[in-house]
Design a protein around this motif. Structure first.
Motif, PDB file in Angstrom:
ATOM      1  N   LEU A 186       9.851  -6.183  -3.240  1.00 50.94           N
ATOM      2  CA  LEU A 186      10.179  -4.937  -2.544  1.00 50.94           C
ATOM      3  C   LEU A 186      11.683  -4.811  -2.322  1.00 50.94           C
ATOM      4  N   GLU A 187      12.336  -5.911  -1.955  1.00 53.10           N
ATOM      5  CA  GLU A 187      13.796  -5.874  -1.777  1.00 53.10           C
ATOM      6  C   GLU A 187      14.480  -5.485  -3.086  1.00 53.10           C
ATOM      7  N   LEU A 188      14.008  -6.028  -4.205  1.00 51.72           N
ATOM      8  CA  LEU A 188      14.587  -5.680  -5.503  1.00 51.72           C
ATOM      9  C   LEU A 188      14.266  -4.239  -5.880  1.00 51.72           C
ATOM     10  N   HIS A 189      13.070  -3.775  -5.515  1.00 51.11           N
ATOM     11  CA  HIS A 189      12.664  -2.401  -5.821  1.00 51.11           C
ATOM     12  C   HIS A 189      13.595  -1.387  -5.159  1.00 51.11           C
ATOM     13  N   PHE A 190      14.003  -1.672  -3.931  1.00 52.63           N
ATOM     14  CA  PHE A 190      14.838  -0.737  -3.183  1.00 52.63           C
ATOM     15  C   PHE A 190      16.334  -1.004  -3.337  1.00 52.63           C
ATOM     16  N   LEU A 206       0.806  -1.217   0.000  1.00 49.96           N
ATOM     17  CA  LEU A 206       0.000   0.000   0.000  1.00 49.96           C
ATOM     18  C   LEU A 206       0.842   1.270   0.000  1.00 49.96           C
ATOM     19  N   GLU A 207       2.071   1.196   0.472  1.00 52.53           N
ATOM     20  CA  GLU A 207       2.915   2.388   0.529  1.00 52.53           C
ATOM     21  C   GLU A 207       3.713   2.612  -0.756  1.00 52.53           C
ATOM     22  N   VAL A 208       4.023   1.543  -1.464  1.00 47.24           N
ATOM     23  CA  VAL A 208       4.848   1.604  -2.674  1.00 47.24           C
ATOM     24  C   VAL A 208       4.090   0.872  -3.779  1.00 47.24           C
ATOM     25  N   ASP A 209       4.186   1.350  -4.997  1.00 48.82           N
ATOM     26  CA  ASP A 209       3.458   0.743  -6.113  1.00 48.82           C
ATOM     27  C   ASP A 209       4.162  -0.535  -6.570  1.00 48.82           C
ATOM     28  N   VAL A 210       4.091  -1.575  -5.727  1.00 48.04           N
ATOM     29  CA  VAL A 210       4.698  -2.870  -6.015  1.00 48.04           C
ATOM     30  C   VAL A 210       3.697  -3.945  -5.625  1.00 48.04           C
ATOM     31  N   ALA A 211       3.562  -4.950  -6.482  1.00 46.62           N
ATOM     32  CA  ALA A 211       2.661  -6.059  -6.198  1.00 46.62           C
ATOM     33  C   ALA A 211       3.286  -7.342  -6.721  1.00 46.62           C
TER      34      ALA A 211
END
Length: 68
Positions: free
Chosen positions: A43-47, A21-26
């Motif tokens: 999320l780990e890959l996103h950051f 909900l905080e970051v546009d990742v699903a």
């Protein structure tokens, strides 16, 4: 550094979808647990800091936008 995020889990057909909900990742999985694990990895890959192998090239583009 660890950070907490909120995940929304819902079912689409036979798949479970986990959405941050905080970051546009699903992500998705065949079970709720698998969907959450896949979201955690996404999320780990996103950051993760980018590892550039080719210097990016910036270009300007024009797009026609019709005003309503």
């Amino acid at each position: 550094m660890k950070q907490s995020f909120t995940a929304r889990i819902f079912q689409e057909g036979t798949w479970f979808v986990a959405q941050c909900l905080e970051v546009d990742v699903a992500s998705q999985g065949e079970t709720e647990t698998e969907a959450l694990n896949n979201l955690q990895e996404a999320l780990e890959l996103h950051f993760e800091p980018p590892c550039v192998t080719i210097i990016p090239e910036l270009q300007k583009i024009e797009v026609e936008v019709n005003a309503a």
